[in-house]
Design an enzyme around this catalytic site. Structure first.
Site, short mmCIF file in Angstrom:
data_model
loop_
_atom_site.label_atom_id
_atom_site.label_comp_id
_atom_site.label_asym_id
_atom_site.label_seq_id
_atom_site.Cartn_x
_atom_site.Cartn_y
_atom_site.Cartn_z
N TYR A 46 35.74 54.33 60.49
CA TYR A 46 35.76 54.90 59.14
C TYR A 46 36.97 54.39 58.37
CZ TYR A 46 35.39 57.98 55.18
OH TYR A 46 35.26 58.44 53.89
N SER A 128 44.69 63.09 47.92
CA SER A 128 43.28 62.91 47.58
C SER A 128 42.54 64.24 47.41
CB SER A 128 42.60 62.11 48.69
OG SER A 128 41.20 62.17 48.55
N GLN A 150 45.09 62.91 43.07
CA GLN A 150 43.95 62.01 42.80
C GLN A 150 42.67 62.81 42.70
OE1 GLN A 150 41.59 60.98 45.71
NE2 GLN A 150 40.22 60.36 44.04
N TYR A 152 38.64 63.00 42.48
CA TYR A 152 37.25 62.54 42.46
C TYR A 152 36.55 63.51 41.53
CZ TYR A 152 37.48 59.23 46.38
OH TYR A 152 37.75 58.16 47.19
N THR A 178 39.98 58.40 40.16
CA THR A 178 39.36 57.25 40.82
C THR A 178 37.97 57.01 40.24
OG1 THR A 178 40.64 57.64 42.81
CG2 THR A 178 38.64 56.32 43.06
N LYS A 259 42.20 54.68 38.36
CA LYS A 259 42.24 53.86 39.58
C LYS A 259 40.91 53.13 39.76
CE LYS A 259 43.16 54.31 44.59
NZ LYS A 259 41.94 54.31 45.37
N HIS A 283 39.57 49.56 46.05
CA HIS A 283 39.38 50.59 47.08
C HIS A 283 39.41 49.97 48.48
CE1 HIS A 283 38.00 54.95 46.88
NE2 HIS A 283 37.95 54.76 48.17
N GLY A 316 45.29 45.67 49.97
CA GLY A 316 45.76 44.52 50.73
C GLY A 316 47.25 44.47 51.00
N ARG A 318 50.31 44.77 52.96
CA ARG A 318 50.58 44.88 54.40
C ARG A 318 52.03 44.55 54.75
NH1 ARG A 318 46.53 46.87 53.57
NH2 ARG A 318 44.48 46.61 54.49
N GLY A 337 47.95 51.70 51.61
CA GLY A 337 46.78 52.44 52.09
C GLY A 337 46.69 52.48 53.61
#
Ligand code: FMN
Length: 396
Positions: A46, A128, A150, A152, A178, A259, A283, A316, A318, A337
């Protein structure tokens, strides 16, 4: 080694003198593999999985490789400062934690462990709507930390308004809305596992704790199943358009950030609509497989609205070098993330703290070694395209 900045590097080397190695990977790209061993296969899939063939998820990382850093020698980096203020939030380093839902699948202390680690390291966090802990409990664990909420945006406007009111009461200072997840994408790993945490009651905690949501359950059969059923009915509103944005201003007293922006034209619409900021993000490749790498979207967006809107970035990040590159291409700060989720899975609060400290130190060292004493020294001239990588489209 730095005297001015906290040095995790010094601490690790000194502890190493006693024969003790760090508990967690120091190469943050190795976190995923390390975390995998301690997670259930479904939970790992997930978090690690993305939409479709995961082409965009790979491309997000590859886009960073196509930009190379060009350092400058003999600049004074003896007293660096990488602090800034983003939408009223004080940042000691230009990264914060991206909103990631359902963290209970990674570790039993879930959002609470993240909130404590973020506060301790003075890294702002975005919490979230799909958290597995109610936003008030996360706020309490975050204490004096800085937190954003955030949304939804649910189909039920009473629930949306109620959530925004609760977030403000609990000290969330900026609203992140988002836009890219009004429905969940085709995610082959989760489909193959038949695994969606929400249907198992994980990630619905901000809903079941909400008075307006509870009121909306009237007439439905009782129990946890009713709440999950209602959640499936209201999670996303596919009818939303730019014309609906004033609703947010009516219910939110503070900066609002969109977002999921990936084009200059949408960034311009956000500016015209009076938003305060945008997050250039896909995302993490979890929604539209085949879409543009988030980093490749950044230059045109920065060209279109830089200076008018606060531009943030994720998808991305890292390493410290990745942060440097995103900032050089026009972001004011970035959001981290998956790596912190792997840190959580590996060691709860201590694991998240490790990730935050390591990333911070890597960023600070990379900046100084590149000859950059402050964030204002960053710009496209710090980077060069990898030979053969081609140009990135501009806004016009
Ligand atoms: C497991 C998981 C859950 C996520 N949940 C949310 C969420 O609830 N809300 C949201 O806006 N973004 C969510 N995201 C997206 C992140 O905010 C961010 O955009 C993404 O992780 C960036 O990609 P990266 O982690 O590969 O760098 C989630 C991402 C992951 C991996």
């Amino acid at each position: 080694m730095s005297q001015q900045l906290e040095s995790y590097q010094d601490e690790i080397y000194l502890t190493g003198m006693t024969g003790t190695a760090p508990d967690f990977p120091t190469d943050l790209t190795l976190l995923e593999e390390a975390a995998r061993a301690g997670m259930t296969p479904q939970a790992y899939d997930y978090v690690a999985g993305s939409a479709g063939a995961e082409d965009t998820a790979r491309e997000n990382l590859e886009a960073f490789r196509r930009w190379r850093i060009v350092p400058r020698m003999l600049t004074d980096v003896s007293t660096p400062s990488y602090a800034s203020t983003v939408l009223g939030t004080e940042m000691t380093v230009p990264f914060m934690l991206a909103p990631v839902g359902v963290l209970a699948i990674a570790h039993k202390e879930a959002e609470l462990a993240v909130a404590r680690a973020a506060a301790a390291q003075r890294v702002p966090m975005v919490v979230s709507t799909a958290a597995s802990t109610a936003m008030e409990e996360v706020a309490a664990a975050n204490g004096e930390g800085q937190r954003w909420y955030q949304l939804y945006w649910p189909k039920d406007r009473a629930v949306a308004a109620s959530m925004l009111g609760r977030a403000q009461a609990a000290g969330y200072s900026v609203l992140v809305v988002t836009l890219d997840t009004r429905m969940l994408a085709w995610r082959p790993r989760d489909l193959a596992n038949g695994y969606l945490p929400f249907l198992r009651g994980v990630g619905v905690q901000n809903y079941v704790s909400d008075p307006a949501f509870q009121a909306s359950l009237a007439g439905l059969p009782g129990g946890a199943d009713a709440a999950v059923l209602r959640w499936t009915q209201i999670f996303g509103d596919t009818s939303l358009t730019w014309d609906d944005l004033p609703f947010l201003r009516q219910h939110w007293n503070g900066p609002i950030v969109l977002k999921g922006i990936l084009s200059a034209s949408d960034a311009l619409r956000a500016a015209a609509a009076g938003l305060d900021g945008i997050i250039v993000s896909n995302h993490g490749g979890r929604q539209v497989d085949g879409e543009i790498a988030a980093l490749d979207a950044l230059p045109a967006v920065a060209e279109a609205v830089g200076g008018r809107l606060t531009i943030l970035f994720d998808s991305g990040i890292r390493s410290g070098a990745d942060i440097l590159k995103a900032l050089a291409l026009g972001a004011q700060a970035v959001l981290l993330g998956r790596p912190y989720v792997y840190g959580l899975a590996l060691g709860g609060e201590a694991g998240v703290r490790h990730v935050l400290r390591a990333l911070r130190q890597d960023f600070e060292l990379t900046m100084r070694l590149t000859g950059l004493a402050g964030l204002s020294d960053l710009g496209p001239d710090c980077l060069q395209r990898r030979p053969g990588a081609g140009r990135v489209a501009s806004a016009d």
